[in-house]
Design a protein around this motif. Structure first.
Motif, PDB file in Angstrom:
ATOM      1  N   LEU A  20     102.638  -6.474 -45.833  1.00  0.00           N
ATOM      2  CA  LEU A  20     101.330  -7.107 -45.710  1.00  0.00           C
ATOM      3  C   LEU A  20     100.467  -6.756 -46.914  1.00  0.00           C
ATOM      4  O   LEU A  20     100.505  -5.629 -47.416  1.00  0.00           O
ATOM      5  N   ASN A  21      99.682  -7.723 -47.356  1.00  0.00           N
ATOM      6  CA  ASN A  21      98.791  -7.535 -48.485  1.00  0.00           C
ATOM      7  C   ASN A  21      97.823  -6.386 -48.188  1.00  0.00           C
ATOM      8  O   ASN A  21      97.221  -6.323 -47.117  1.00  0.00           O
ATOM      9  N   GLU A  22      97.670  -5.506 -49.156  1.00  0.00           N
ATOM     10  CA  GLU A  22      96.840  -4.313 -48.990  1.00  0.00           C
ATOM     11  C   GLU A  22      95.418  -4.638 -48.547  1.00  0.00           C
ATOM     12  O   GLU A  22      94.827  -3.933 -47.738  1.00  0.00           O
ATOM     13  N   ASP A  23      94.862  -5.720 -49.058  1.00  0.00           N
ATOM     14  CA  ASP A  23      93.486  -6.108 -48.709  1.00  0.00           C
ATOM     15  C   ASP A  23      93.450  -7.251 -47.704  1.00  0.00           C
ATOM     16  O   ASP A  23      92.385  -7.792 -47.435  1.00  0.00           O
ATOM     17  N   GLY A  24      94.608  -7.628 -47.156  1.00  0.00           N
ATOM     18  CA  GLY A  24      94.680  -8.783 -46.266  1.00  0.00           C
ATOM     19  C   GLY A  24      94.226  -8.504 -44.844  1.00  0.00           C
ATOM     20  O   GLY A  24      94.229  -7.366 -44.369  1.00  0.00           O
ATOM     21  N   ILE A  25      93.839  -9.572 -44.179  1.00  0.00           N
ATOM     22  CA  ILE A  25      93.336  -9.453 -42.816  1.00  0.00           C
ATOM     23  C   ILE A  25      94.422  -9.020 -41.832  1.00  0.00           C
ATOM     24  O   ILE A  25      94.146  -8.297 -40.880  1.00  0.00           O
ATOM     25  N   MET A  26      95.680  -9.434 -42.072  1.00  0.00           N
ATOM     26  CA  MET A  26      96.745  -9.042 -41.155  1.00  0.00           C
ATOM     27  C   MET A  26      96.967  -7.525 -41.176  1.00  0.00           C
ATOM     28  O   MET A  26      97.244  -6.921 -40.146  1.00  0.00           O
ATOM     29  N   ARG A  27      96.810  -6.909 -42.325  1.00  0.00           N
ATOM     30  CA  ARG A  27      96.941  -5.449 -42.394  1.00  0.00           C
ATOM     31  C   ARG A  27      95.782  -4.791 -41.645  1.00  0.00           C
ATOM     32  O   ARG A  27      95.959  -3.801 -40.943  1.00  0.00           O
ATOM     33  N   LYS A  28      94.604  -5.381 -41.772  1.00  0.00           N
ATOM     34  CA  LYS A  28      93.443  -4.835 -41.054  1.00  0.00           C
ATOM     35  C   LYS A  28      93.619  -4.989 -39.551  1.00  0.00           C
ATOM     36  O   LYS A  28      93.283  -4.092 -38.778  1.00  0.00           O
ATOM     37  N   ILE A  29      94.138  -6.132 -39.114  1.00  0.00           N
ATOM     38  CA  ILE A  29      94.328  -6.382 -37.685  1.00  0.00           C
ATOM     39  C   ILE A  29      95.395  -5.460 -37.105  1.00  0.00           C
ATOM     40  O   ILE A  29      95.207  -4.869 -36.051  1.00  0.00           O
ATOM     41  N   THR A  30      96.532  -5.359 -37.790  1.00  0.00           N
ATOM     42  CA  THR A  30      97.666  -4.599 -37.256  1.00  0.00           C
ATOM     43  C   THR A  30      97.613  -3.117 -37.582  1.00  0.00           C
ATOM     44  O   THR A  30      98.238  -2.314 -36.894  1.00  0.00           O
ATOM     45  N   GLY A  31      96.912  -2.751 -38.673  1.00  0.00           N
ATOM     46  CA  GLY A  31      96.897  -1.355 -39.104  1.00  0.00           C
ATOM     47  C   GLY A  31      98.227  -0.903 -39.678  1.00  0.00           C
ATOM     48  O   GLY A  31      98.504   0.287 -39.790  1.00  0.00           O
ATOM     49  N   ARG A  32      99.062  -1.860 -40.060  1.00  0.00           N
ATOM     50  CA  ARG A  32     100.399  -1.547 -40.571  1.00  0.00           C
ATOM     51  C   ARG A  32     100.580  -2.086 -41.981  1.00  0.00           C
ATOM     52  O   ARG A  32      99.961  -3.075 -42.365  1.00  0.00           O
ATOM     53  N   ASN A  33     101.476  -1.437 -42.730  1.00  0.00           N
ATOM     54  CA  ASN A  33     101.799  -1.883 -44.081  1.00  0.00           C
ATOM     55  C   ASN A  33     102.827  -3.009 -44.074  1.00  0.00           C
ATOM     56  O   ASN A  33     102.855  -3.835 -44.972  1.00  0.00           O
ATOM     57  N   ASP A  34     103.709  -2.998 -43.071  1.00  0.00           N
ATOM     58  CA  ASP A  34     104.710  -4.050 -42.960  1.00  0.00           C
ATOM     59  C   ASP A  34     104.988  -4.337 -41.490  1.00  0.00           C
ATOM     60  O   ASP A  34     104.684  -3.513 -40.625  1.00  0.00           O
ATOM     61  N   ILE A  35     105.514  -5.506 -41.248  1.00  0.00           N
ATOM     62  CA  ILE A  35     105.839  -5.913 -39.879  1.00  0.00           C
ATOM     63  C   ILE A  35     107.179  -6.650 -39.882  1.00  0.00           C
ATOM     64  O   ILE A  35     107.597  -7.195 -40.905  1.00  0.00           O
ATOM     65  N   LEU A  36     107.828  -6.653 -38.716  1.00  0.00           N
ATOM     66  CA  LEU A  36     109.042  -7.438 -38.546  1.00  0.00           C
ATOM     67  C   LEU A  36     108.653  -8.838 -38.102  1.00  0.00           C
ATOM     68  O   LEU A  36     107.779  -9.009 -37.247  1.00  0.00           O
ATOM     69  N   VAL A  37     109.282  -9.831 -38.702  1.00  0.00           N
ATOM     70  CA  VAL A  37     108.960 -11.223 -38.395  1.00  0.00           C
ATOM     71  C   VAL A  37     110.230 -12.043 -38.250  1.00  0.00           C
ATOM     72  O   VAL A  37     111.335 -11.570 -38.515  1.00  0.00           O
ATOM     73  N   ASN A  38     110.049 -13.287 -37.895  1.00  0.00           N
ATOM     74  CA  ASN A  38     111.108 -14.260 -37.803  1.00  0.00           C
ATOM     75  C   ASN A  38     110.702 -15.434 -38.688  1.00  0.00           C
ATOM     76  O   ASN A  38     109.563 -15.867 -38.647  1.00  0.00           O
TER      77      ASN A  38
END
Length: 184
Positions: free
Chosen positions: A163-181
């Motif tokens: 996830l982008n360091e300044d991106g909203i998804m990182r802010k929402i999840t609190g994670r640096n990376d996530i598993l996706v499909n």
């Protein structure tokens, strides 16, 4: 349920699908359920009728718009190419609706979220192009669905994304990376 706080209204793009002999404006159940269950918003389907309605009547009342995936492809004429496969499904009404929604939401500085076909809609609306048969491009993965596989297998997490360091998804999840499909 029973919450007294006002939930955001999120417009959901409609595809036009003929269920013989009539055209229907539709959106996938999986998208509508995810919006209700995971995002806690109220989804409102937007019919692909912007040839006879002013899209601003919708967007001025919405808190955001969700552009879903679809079985149809963006018409290649919208990014300066000819169709390479006449058997692909195309949905000109959705193409017209997505362009109008994207332009209005950006103009109104309102949230726009997209997956799969929706991301392609945004890319083309902003002047980008697409590979019509990405799975045939050397070095690219084949993300097409196996309709014979169970849904749980089709939609299982398959790879990690950073996830982008300044991106909203990182802010929402609190994670640096996530598993996706990345199923198409």
């Amino acid at each position: 349920m029973g919450s007294s706080s006002k939930k955001p209204l999120v417009g959901v793009i409609s595809d036009v699908k003929v269920i013989s002999p009539h055209p229907f404006h539709i959106a996938g159940d999986k998208y509508l359920r995810a919006l209700v269950e995971a995002a806690d918003v109220v989804p409102i389907m937007i019919p692909a009728l912007n040839d006879i309605m002013d899209i601003t009547h919708w967007t001025e009342h919405l808190d955001g718009v969700f552009l879903t995936g679809a079985y149809s492809m963006v018409n290649p004429s919208l990014y300066g190419e000819s169709k390479i496969d006449a058997d692909f499904d195309y949905d000109d009404q959705r193409d017209n609706l997505s362009r109008a929604l994207i332009q209005n939401m950006l103009k109104e500085d309102k949230p726009l979220f997209a997956v799969c076909r929706g991301l392609q809609d945004i890319n083309v609306a902003l002047g980008g192009s697409l590979h019509q048969s990405l799975h045939e491009v050397e070095g690219m993965n084949d993300h097409r669905e196996d309709k014979n596989a169970p849904l749980a297998e089709q939609y299982a997490d398959t790879h990690s994304v950073t996830l982008n360091e300044d991106g909203i998804m990182r802010k929402i999840t609190g994670r640096n990376d996530i598993l996706v499909n990345s199923l198409h």
